[in-house]
Design a protein around this motif. Structure first.
Motif, PDB file in Angstrom:
ATOM      1  N   LYS A 257       0.835  -1.201   0.000  1.00 51.75           N
ATOM      2  CA  LYS A 257       0.000   0.000   0.000  1.00 51.75           C
ATOM      3  C   LYS A 257       0.871   1.252   0.000  1.00 51.75           C
ATOM      4  CE  LYS A 257      -3.908   2.213   2.316  1.00 51.75           C
ATOM      5  NZ  LYS A 257      -4.941   2.091   3.363  1.00 51.75           N
ATOM      6  N   LEU A 258       0.589   2.132  -0.924  1.00 53.25           N
ATOM      7  CA  LEU A 258       1.260   3.425  -1.024  1.00 53.25           C
ATOM      8  C   LEU A 258       0.197   4.502  -0.966  1.00 53.25           C
ATOM      9  CD1 LEU A 258       3.731   5.236  -1.546  1.00 53.25           C
ATOM     10  CD2 LEU A 258       3.383   4.857  -3.995  1.00 53.25           C
ATOM     11  N   SER A 259       0.222   5.324   0.091  1.00 54.65           N
ATOM     12  CA  SER A 259      -0.795   6.351   0.288  1.00 54.65           C
ATOM     13  C   SER A 259      -0.254   7.708  -0.139  1.00 54.65           C
ATOM     14  CB  SER A 259      -1.209   6.393   1.769  1.00 54.65           C
ATOM     15  OG  SER A 259      -2.105   7.459   1.995  1.00 54.65           O
ATOM     16  N   LEU A 260      -0.917   8.311  -1.127  1.00 57.87           N
ATOM     17  CA  LEU A 260      -0.538   9.629  -1.635  1.00 57.87           C
ATOM     18  C   LEU A 260      -1.744  10.556  -1.711  1.00 57.87           C
ATOM     19  CD1 LEU A 260       1.809   8.346  -4.441  1.00 57.87           C
ATOM     20  CD2 LEU A 260       2.543   9.861  -2.606  1.00 57.87           C
ATOM     21  N   ASP A 261      -2.780  10.244  -0.974  1.00 55.94           N
ATOM     22  CA  ASP A 261      -4.007  11.023  -1.003  1.00 55.94           C
ATOM     23  C   ASP A 261      -3.732  12.482  -0.654  1.00 55.94           C
ATOM     24  OD1 ASP A 261      -6.832  11.360  -1.176  1.00 55.94           O
ATOM     25  OD2 ASP A 261      -6.906  11.399   1.020  1.00 55.94           O
ATOM     26  N   ALA A 262      -4.247  13.406  -1.452  1.00 59.22           N
ATOM     27  CA  ALA A 262      -4.100  14.857  -1.266  1.00 59.22           C
ATOM     28  C   ALA A 262      -2.670  15.345  -1.445  1.00 59.22           C
ATOM     29  CB  ALA A 262      -4.640  15.296   0.102  1.00 59.22           C
ATOM     30  N   THR A 263      -1.795  14.524  -2.032  1.00 61.98           N
ATOM     31  CA  THR A 263      -0.447  14.950  -2.390  1.00 61.98           C
ATOM     32  C   THR A 263      -0.396  15.126  -3.907  1.00 61.98           C
ATOM     33  OG1 THR A 263       0.646  13.868  -0.528  1.00 61.98           O
ATOM     34  CG2 THR A 263       1.987  14.255  -2.473  1.00 61.98           C
ATOM     35  N   VAL A 265       1.256  14.914  -7.150  1.00 63.29           N
ATOM     36  CA  VAL A 265       2.406  14.147  -7.630  1.00 63.29           C
ATOM     37  C   VAL A 265       2.901  14.725  -8.951  1.00 63.29           C
ATOM     38  CG1 VAL A 265       3.195  11.881  -8.378  1.00 63.29           C
ATOM     39  CG2 VAL A 265       1.637  12.081  -6.434  1.00 63.29           C
ATOM     40  N   GLY A 266       4.216  14.963  -9.019  1.00 70.35           N
ATOM     41  CA  GLY A 266       4.811  15.489 -10.238  1.00 70.35           C
ATOM     42  C   GLY A 266       5.386  14.413 -11.135  1.00 70.35           C
TER      43      GLY A 266
END
Length: 291
Positions: A257-263, A265-266
């Motif tokens: 699991k990789l959480s990037l919610d509200a980040t 991403v470039g």
């Protein structure tokens, strides 16, 4: 309670206990000398100075979270058999040295008002789970904050940590310590809600990591900029406020699991399958749950 002298577990969480109930609690604990598990979480026992823990010498599990504690009970440091200690979500500004708790496997002291992570944590060699969320300089007095913006994180590389929570700790890229990516035992790492443009993870590092939380990375939003923070903020803006997912993430063979919610991403590593297919690599792609 005389008939309960053999009691080993007492769960009084969320029982509307207040400081006026402490004398009765003292009596109960005095009659349960074999107690191993005591849960007092989510009450209103703010007067830590009078919590009668000195009678609980056999305790292995202690929950004191969400009580509004401004100080820890003086007998806490003598509970040498503790393996789990929950003291998060209180009003603590400092903590006494708990280095005598050599058997601690899990410690949560996050969501207090502690400006620096206590250095004695590095001496708890049995520790496997450590919660330090919301431990940051915004809780420091003005005189201390004027000394600079660097976040003091003691070197924890000697510990065999499996889960580490450094979320909401006012971390910028320059504050991520080099030893963090060298803890080979880590299976879960949470550095969400900070101010990162990236994370210095190279292929081969953190080989056992299964969960990585990087969500909600953003610029400092305090009422006033912290002293010395201008350079970090300028670097964040120079990079467009975009988060660059490090190439080392693609090498995390156990990552589930990789959480990037509200980040925002470039860029993505080419060998990861990205939601919607954007930026996905051709061959050898790895499916990872994204949130």
């Amino acid at each position: 309670m005389a008939s309960c002298s053999s009691l080993t577990r007492l769960d009084l969480a969320n029982s509307e206990l207040e400081n006026e109930h402490l004398p009765a609690l003292r009596q109960v604990l005095g009659q349960t000398p074999h107690l191993l598990h005591l849960d007092l979480c989510a009450n209103e026992l703010s007067d830590g100075h009078t919590l009668p823990l000195e009678q609980c010498g056999q305790l292995q599990w202690l929950g004191l979270s969400m009580n509004g504690l401004v100080a820890l009970p003086p007998g806490l440091s003598t509970l040498s058999n503790l393996t789990l200690l929950l003291i998060g979500s209180n009003c603590l500004e400092t903590t006494p040295a708990l280095r005598r708790l050599r058997h601690l496997v899990e410690l949560d002291l996050g969501s207090n008002q502690i400006p620096h992570i206590p250095p004695w944590i590095s001496e708890l060699t049995a520790l496997r789970v450590l919660g330090l969320r919301s431990t940051s300089r915004r809780h420091a007095p003005p005189a201390a904050a004027a000394d600079g913006f660097a976040v003091a994180i003691p070197d924890l590389s000697s510990l065999h940590l499996e889960e580490l929570d450094l979320s909401d700790c006012d971390l910028w890229d320059c504050h991520i310590p080099p030893w963090l990516v060298l803890i080979e035992s880590l299976t879960a790492l949470d550095i969400s809600e900070n101010h990162l443009n990236s994370f210095p993870l190279l292929p081969g590092q953190l080989p056992r990591l299964e969960r990585l939380c990087l969500h909600n990375q953003g610029p400092w939003e305090g009422d006033q900029p912290l002293p010395g923070s201008e350079g970090a903020a300028e670097m964040y803006l120079l990079q467009g406020g975009l988060f660059q997912v490090p190439s080392g993430v693609a090498g995390l063979q156990r990552l589930k699991k990789l959480s990037l919610d509200a980040t925002v991403v470039g860029s993505w590593p080419s060998s990861l399958t990205v939601p919607g297919g954007a930026g996905a690599g051709a061959g050898g792609e790895r499916e990872v749950e994204f949130t």
